[in-house]
Design an enzyme around this catalytic site. Structure first.
Site, PDB file in Angstrom:
ATOM      1  CE  LYS A  22      36.851  42.791  47.280  1.00 48.47           C
ATOM      2  NZ  LYS A  22      37.758  42.253  46.237  1.00 48.47           N
ATOM      3  CG  ASN A  23      38.336  45.685  44.650  1.00 48.54           C
ATOM      4  OD1 ASN A  23      38.695  44.769  45.410  1.00 48.54           O
ATOM      5  ND2 ASN A  23      37.447  45.529  43.706  1.00 48.54           N
ATOM      6  CB  CYS A 117      38.709  33.051  40.296  1.00 52.58           C
ATOM      7  SG  CYS A 117      38.148  34.430  39.328  1.00 52.58           S
ATOM      8  NE  ARG A 122      40.183  38.049  37.519  1.00 52.46           N
ATOM      9  CZ  ARG A 122      39.711  38.347  38.737  1.00 52.46           C
ATOM     10  NH1 ARG A 122      38.911  37.510  39.327  1.00 52.46           N
ATOM     11  NH2 ARG A 122      40.089  39.453  39.355  1.00 52.46           N
ATOM     12  CG  ASP A 307      33.720  44.405  40.439  1.00 48.65           C
ATOM     13  OD1 ASP A 307      34.656  44.951  41.040  1.00 48.65           O
ATOM     14  OD2 ASP A 307      33.883  43.440  39.663  1.00 48.65           O
ATOM     15  NE  ARG A 399      37.534  36.523  48.085  1.00 56.05           N
ATOM     16  CZ  ARG A 399      38.221  36.239  46.984  1.00 56.05           C
ATOM     17  NH1 ARG A 399      37.878  35.188  46.247  1.00 56.05           N
ATOM     18  NH2 ARG A 399      39.233  36.995  46.595  1.00 56.05           N
TER      19      ARG A 399
HETATM   20  C1  EPZ Z   1      40.061  44.288  39.508  1.00 58.16           C
HETATM   21  O1  EPZ Z   1      40.487  42.984  39.165  1.00 58.16           O
HETATM   22  C2  EPZ Z   1      39.113  44.128  40.686  1.00 58.16           C
HETATM   23  N1  EPZ Z   1      39.831  43.537  41.814  1.00 58.16           N
HETATM   24  C3  EPZ Z   1      37.943  43.236  40.288  1.00 58.16           C
HETATM   25  O2  EPZ Z   1      37.042  43.176  41.373  1.00 58.16           O
HETATM   26  C4  EPZ Z   1      37.227  43.882  39.091  1.00 58.16           C
HETATM   27  O3  EPZ Z   1      36.183  43.038  38.670  1.00 58.16           O
HETATM   28  C5  EPZ Z   1      38.227  44.098  37.948  1.00 58.16           C
HETATM   29  O4  EPZ Z   1      39.344  44.882  38.412  1.00 58.16           O
HETATM   30  C6  EPZ Z   1      37.593  44.823  36.767  1.00 58.16           C
HETATM   31  O5  EPZ Z   1      37.101  46.056  37.183  1.00 58.16           O
HETATM   32  C7  EPZ Z   1      40.646  44.318  42.557  1.00 58.16           C
HETATM   33  O6  EPZ Z   1      40.789  45.515  42.315  1.00 58.16           O
HETATM   34  C8  EPZ Z   1      41.342  43.665  43.703  1.00 58.16           C
HETATM   35  P1  EPZ Z   1      41.630  43.469  35.419  1.00 58.16           P
HETATM   36  P2  EPZ Z   1      41.718  42.783  38.133  1.00 58.16           P
HETATM   37  O7  EPZ Z   1      43.085  43.192  35.459  1.00 58.16           O
HETATM   38  O8  EPZ Z   1      42.659  43.916  38.238  1.00 58.16           O
HETATM   39  C9  EPZ Z   1      42.258  40.523  31.777  1.00 58.16           C
HETATM   40  C10 EPZ Z   1      35.695  42.162  42.965  1.00 58.16           C
HETATM   41  O9  EPZ Z   1      34.592  41.661  42.792  1.00 58.16           O
HETATM   42  N2  EPZ Z   1      43.668  40.505  32.189  1.00 58.16           N
HETATM   43  O10 EPZ Z   1      41.165  44.897  35.278  1.00 58.16           O
HETATM   44  O11 EPZ Z   1      42.222  41.422  38.357  1.00 58.16           O
HETATM   45  C11 EPZ Z   1      41.343  39.906  32.841  1.00 58.16           C
HETATM   46  O12 EPZ Z   1      41.289  38.498  32.683  1.00 58.16           O
HETATM   47  C12 EPZ Z   1      36.813  41.901  41.977  1.00 58.16           C
HETATM   48  O13 EPZ Z   1      35.990  42.950  43.901  1.00 58.16           O
HETATM   49  C13 EPZ Z   1      44.583  39.834  31.372  1.00 58.16           C
HETATM   50  O14 EPZ Z   1      44.222  39.261  30.360  1.00 58.16           O
HETATM   51  O15 EPZ Z   1      40.964  42.866  36.738  1.00 58.16           O
HETATM   52  C14 EPZ Z   1      40.022  40.570  32.553  1.00 58.16           C
HETATM   53  O16 EPZ Z   1      39.369  39.906  31.499  1.00 58.16           O
HETATM   54  C15 EPZ Z   1      36.424  40.806  41.005  1.00 58.16           C
HETATM   55  N3  EPZ Z   1      45.885  39.817  31.756  1.00 58.16           N
HETATM   56  C16 EPZ Z   1      40.422  41.975  32.105  1.00 58.16           C
HETATM   57  O17 EPZ Z   1      41.804  41.888  31.718  1.00 58.16           O
HETATM   58  C17 EPZ Z   1      46.340  40.454  32.889  1.00 58.16           C
HETATM   59  O18 EPZ Z   1      47.553  40.417  33.166  1.00 58.16           O
HETATM   60  C18 EPZ Z   1      40.313  43.039  33.188  1.00 58.16           C
HETATM   61  O19 EPZ Z   1      40.960  42.517  34.317  1.00 58.16           O
HETATM   62  C19 EPZ Z   1      45.400  41.123  33.699  1.00 58.16           C
HETATM   63  C20 EPZ Z   1      44.066  41.142  33.317  1.00 58.16           C
END
Ligand code: EPZ
Length: 421
Positions: A22-23, A117, A122, A307, A399
C-alpha cells in the site's frame, strides 16, 4: 460497521501470499500526475486507502482505467483541478503525496492539511518547508496548503530536520521536474522510496542514491509514461510472520522480500521462532513453543519498523519475561495496549515505552480497533486467545490489508467477517 469474529487457539499452517505494498502504491499513483502520458501500475492492493487515492486522482481530473488483476492505468493528460479536498485528506494523510506532483506539473496545488490521526499530530511542515526551498510560494490558510510555482521549481540542497518517508517521496517527485540538481539530505531509506525512484526513473527522471540518506535528482523538462510493478508489502509480510510466531504455527509466506523484514525476523528468531528463507521471495516461519521476551526500539528503515510495533507487542504478551518496547517515531502509537490488557495481557505504559510481562493467557473479548496497525495487533491476539473475540471497526484494517480474513482462514484461522446492517 463490519466486525471480525475470531475463535482463537489454532496454530496457523499452510501458505499465505503477500500483496503489493500500500505504502508504495500510494506514492506511485501520485507520481502518475507528473506526466501527460499513461502510466500502468501492477500489483496494486485492493484496500481502502487505494480507493481513496483513486478518488483523489479523479478529483484532480485524471482518468483511471481498471485493467483487472490488481493492475490499473492512470491517464493524467488533463489536470483540471490541482486540489486535494479536506473530505478526502481527513480520511487519508497520505493524500499529501499529491502536493509535490501537482506543484511540479501544473505550478499550483491546494491540499488540505491532514489533521491529526490516532497515532499522532502528523504535521506536514517538513513537506512544505522542502517545497519552499525548491522555490514554491506556500500559504497556509483555512486548513489548506496553497503552493504556487508559476515559473517552475529550481533544484537545491534539501536538508530535512528529521527523516520523513512521504516527505522524501513528495520532494523526489517535485524535484524530478525541477530545473537543475536537487540533493536530498537525511532522506528516508525505506524500500517504498526506492520503489518510487525506480518508477520515476522509468518515466525518464534521473535519480541516483535512493535507498541511501543522500539522493541526487537531476531535473528534466518532462516525464513520459511507464509500466511498473509495485514491491511486496513488507508490513503485511511482517504481520503474518508475527501471526505464525504468536500461534506457534508453521507458515510459508510467499511473494515477499525477506531483506525488507530483516529487523523483525532477527527479533522473532531471538524470541525463539525459527525463520528461514524458503526460495526466492519466500520465508518459512515456525512459531516457538516457548517464546522469550526480547526488547525492541522502533527506528526508521533499516531499523525495526514502527508499523510492526503493535503486532510485535501482541507476540510479546506470550513471551517469557519482560520486554521493553520503545516507540521513537510517533507520539501516540500504543492505542492497542489497552485493548490487549482487556484481553488479559500485562502491559504497563511509561511515556514512549511499553513494558510487556508474559506469558499471559489471553481470553477472547469484544475489542475496538483504533488505527490500521493496532487493529492487526488485536487480530493476532485474538488468534491465540481462548474463546471468541469480536473486533469492531475493522474498516481500519481494510485500509491496509487485502482480504486478511480470507488469507488467515486459508491458513486455518477461525475468523469471519460479520457484516453490520
Ligand atoms: C509513512 O508515514 C507511512 N505511510 C506510515 O505508515 C509509517 O508509519 C511512517 O511512514 C513511518 O515509517 C505511508 O507511507 C503512506 P513520516 P509518514 O513522515 O510519511 C513527523 C501505515 O500504517 N513528521 O516518516 O506520514 C511525523 O509526525 C502508515 O501504513 C513531521 O514532524 O511518516 C512522525 O513523528 C502509518 N513533519 C515522523 O516525522 C512532517 O512534515 C515520521 O513521519 C512529516 C513528518
Amino acid at each position: 460497521m463490519d466486525k471480525f469474529l475470531i475463535e482463537g487457539g489454532v496454530p496457523l499452517e499452510g501458505e499465505i501470499a503477500v500483496s503489493g505494498a500500500k505504502n508504495s502504491a500510494l506514492p506511485a499513483m501520485a507520481a502518475c500526475l507528473l506526466t501527460s502520458e499513461p502510466v500502468t501500475l501492477h500489483r496494486i492492493p485492493d484496500v481502502r486507502d487505494i480507493m481513496t487515492m483513486r478518488n483523489l486522482l479523479k478529483h484532480t481530473g485524471a482518468g483511471i482505467e481498471d485493467l483487472g488483476g490488481g493492475s490499473l492505468r492512470v491517464h493524467a493528460a488533463g489536470i483540471t483541478n490541482p486540489e486535494a479536498p479536506y473530505e478526502v485528506v481527513k480520511t487519508m494523510r497520505a493524500s499529501s503525496l499529491v502536493l509535490g506532483p501537482l506543484v511540479a506539473r501544473t505550478g499550483t496545488a491546494r491540499v488540505s492539511m491532514p489533521g491529526g490521526c490516532a497515532i499522532g499530530a502528523r504535521p506536514v511542515n517538513l513537506h512544505v518547508n522542502a517545497l519552499e526551498q525548491l522555490g514554491a510560494v506556500v500559504d497556509q490558510s483555512h486548513g489548506y496548503i496553497e503552493a504556487r510555482a508559476e515559473e517552475g521549481l529550481r533544484g537545491t540542497h534539501i536538508h530535512f530536520d528529521r527523516i520523513t518517508v512521504t516527505g522524501t517521496e513528495d520532494v523526489l517527485m517535485a524535484a524530478a521536474l525541477a530545473e537543475g540538481e536537487t540533493v536530498i539530505h537525511l532522506a528516508a531509506r525505506e524500500p517504498e522510496v526506492v520503489d518510487l525512484a525506480e518508477l520515476l526513473n522509468k518515466m525518464g527522471a534521473r535519480i541516483v542514491g535512493a535507498g541511501t540518506s543522500t539522493i541526487h535528482v537531476h531535473g528534466v523538462k518532462r516525464l513520459r509514461g511507464a509500466e511498473h510493478t509495485i514491491i511486496a508489502d513488507r508490513i503485511e509480510a511482517g504481520t503474518f510472520l508475527s501471526a505464525a510466531a504468536i500461534t506457534g504455527g508453521d507458515l510459508l509466506i510467499s511473494g515477499c522480500v525477506p531483506d525488507h523484514v530483516d529487523a523483525l525476523t532477527a527479533k522473532l528468531r531471538q524470541a525463539g521462532a525459527s525463520i528461514s528463507v524458503a526460495g526466492p521471495g519466500a520465508l518459512r516461519v515456525k512459531g516457538g513453543r516457548r517464546l522469550r521476551s526480547v526488547d525492541v526500539t522502533t527506528e526508521e528503515f533499516p531499523g525495526f519498523a514502527t508499523d510492526l510495533q503493535a503486532q510485535y507487542m501482541a507476540v510479546m504478551t506470550q513471551a517469557e519475561g519482560i520486554s521493553i518496547i520503545t516507540e521513537t517515531i510517533f507520539e501516540n502509537r500504543f492505542m492497542h495496549a489497552q485493548e490487549l490488557v482487556r484481553m488479559g495481557a500485562n502491559i504497563r505504559l511509561e511515556g514512549r515505552q511499553a513494558l510487556v510481562a508474559g506469558p499471559r493467557k489471553l481470553s477472547g473479548s469484544p475489542v475496538i480497533a483504533s488505527d490500521l496497525r493496532a487493529s492487526a495487533s488485536l487480530v493476532l491476539a485474538a488468534l491465540v486467545a481462548s474463546g471468541e473475540t469480536l473486533i469492531d471497526r475493522v474498516y481500519h484494517i481494510d485500509r491496509g490489508y487485502e482480504k486478511i480474513e480470507e488469507k488467515l482462514a486459508a491458513a486455518g484461522a477461525r475468523i469471519r467477517r460479520v457484516q453490520s446492517k
